[in-house]
Design an enzyme around this catalytic site. Structure first.
Site, PDB file in Angstrom:
ATOM      1  CB  THR A   4     -37.056  15.945 -47.125  1.00 35.86           C
ATOM      2  OG1 THR A   4     -36.465  16.361 -48.275  1.00 35.86           O
ATOM      3  CG2 THR A   4     -37.132  17.152 -46.170  1.00 35.86           C
ATOM      4  CB  SER A  55     -36.678   9.853 -52.794  1.00 36.13           C
ATOM      5  OG  SER A  55     -37.398  10.665 -53.376  1.00 36.13           O
ATOM      6  CB  THR A  96     -41.628  13.914 -51.076  1.00 37.70           C
ATOM      7  OG1 THR A  96     -41.025  15.212 -51.562  1.00 37.70           O
ATOM      8  CG2 THR A  96     -41.955  14.141 -49.531  1.00 37.70           C
ATOM      9  CG  ASP A  97     -38.091  14.941 -54.992  1.00 34.62           C
ATOM     10  OD1 ASP A  97     -39.071  15.710 -54.612  1.00 34.62           O
ATOM     11  OD2 ASP A  97     -36.949  15.221 -54.843  1.00 34.62           O
TER      12      ASP A  97
END
Ligand code: ASP
Length: 324
Positions: free
Chosen positions: A16, A62, A95-96
């Site tokens: 992101t 990710s 971030t995932d």
């Protein structure tokens, strides 16, 4: 004379932080991994005077992180860290699955210089885009860090690879240590170290009392030959059918996120013991947000205090190592 070890290498992988939306007020309907890492750096005037290099290692959301990208990323990190002029590495990431990559890099490389992973919860086009500040903070940490190891920097907080977890799906402050405290914080371009053992200003010390590096050579095999390790949960009414389905398909390892202190329903435990008897590696973790699973001689093996996704990384490496 310029300090010879003040170069920071920024490796881009997407996420992101590199995402764009058509509408600046749209914080969720965006496309991740659209801008190159050089563009992200160019958007931060304060980085213009720094000795930086950028390299685009991957460009993905990710949620789709894969073993081949992990291999390439670990190799690029190791190559740059070996350069004497490099003080540290920054990685931009989604971030995932950030916590999985952080733990993977820590275990494979156990770096003696800082490797700082950062990300953003809002795309680069958002009204309140957190990416630029996070990237600036991560660069500051890589330069000022006197500890080696993989660190995560988001929302001004510094968290180590073992503790870090994504704990919120939306807010900017989405990461927290599972237990214990933050390693430090970044405020106005200054790092304030909070973790007591880190306070003495020692030269680069390993951040975590961790196992030695697993090593790049042992992850070098074709990703098609990497073990298959799946994660499953205990829950109300769990009867072990998922285990039997996976056994039928072929699986090398299973991490089970048990209830509480790693407890399993009778049906799930029976199915897991059957899998174990057929040579499948089993680790019991917990679906709780934090805390260990106590080991016992009569129970299935414990993953200690590792979260299910980090226990899976550990199991992948163990299985890769056992088939050397
Ligand atoms: N899906 C995005 C990713 O992990 C989410 C983010 O970066 O915040 O790449």
């Amino acid at each position: 004379m310029q300090n010879t070890s003040d170069l920071i290498v920024i490796l881009g992988t997407g996420g992101t932080i590199a995402g764009t939306a058509v509408d600046a007020s749209d914080n969720v309907g965006y496309s991740a991994a659209q801008l190159g890492v050089a563009q992200l750096v160019a958007a931060i005037p304060m980085l213009a005077a720094r000795r930086l290099e950028t390299e685009q290692v991957a460009q993905l959301d990710s949620k789709d992180m894969d073993f081949a990208t992990w291999q390439r990323l670990a190799e690029r990190v190791a190559t740059h860290l070996a350069r004497p002029e490099v003080a540290g590495i920054v990685i931009t990431h989604g971030t995932d699955t950030l916590e999985e990559t952080a733990y993977f890099l820590q275990r494979v490389l156990a770096p003696s210089k800082p490797v700082v992973i950062t990300a953003a919860m809002r795309p680069a086009t958002a009204l309140l885009s957190d990416g630029p500040q996070n990237l600036l903070d991560a660069t500051v940490v890589a330069l000022q860090s006197f500890v080696g190891g993989v660190l995560v920097v988001l929302g001004g907080a510094i968290i180590d690879a073992q503790q870090v977890r994504k704990v919120h799906s939306y807010r900017l402050n989405a990461f927290a240590p599972a237990e214990g405290g933050h390693v430090g914080v970044v405020e106005e371009g200054q790092v304030r170290w909070l973790s007591r053992p880190l306070l003495p200003l020692l030269p680069l010390i390993p951040l975590m009392p961790l196992m030695p590096a697993f090593g790049l050579a042992r992850i070098a095999r074709s990703v098609d030959a990497w073990p298959r390790v799946e994660i499953l949960f205990n829950h109300v009414g769990c009867d072990g059918a998922v285990v039997r389905a996976l056994l039928a398909q072929g699986v090398d390892g299973l991490v089970v996120a048990g209830t509480g202190n790693g407890s399993l329903s009778s049906g799930l435990e029976a199915a897991l013991r059957q899998a174990q008897a057929q040579g499948v590696m089993i680790l019991r973790s917990t679906r709780c947000d934090a805390g260990p699973v106590s080991a016992s001689e009569t129970a299935l093996p414990s993953a200690g205090a590792l979260s299910p996704v980090k226990a899976r990384v550990e199991m992948l490496l163990t299985l890769l190592g056992s088939s050397d």
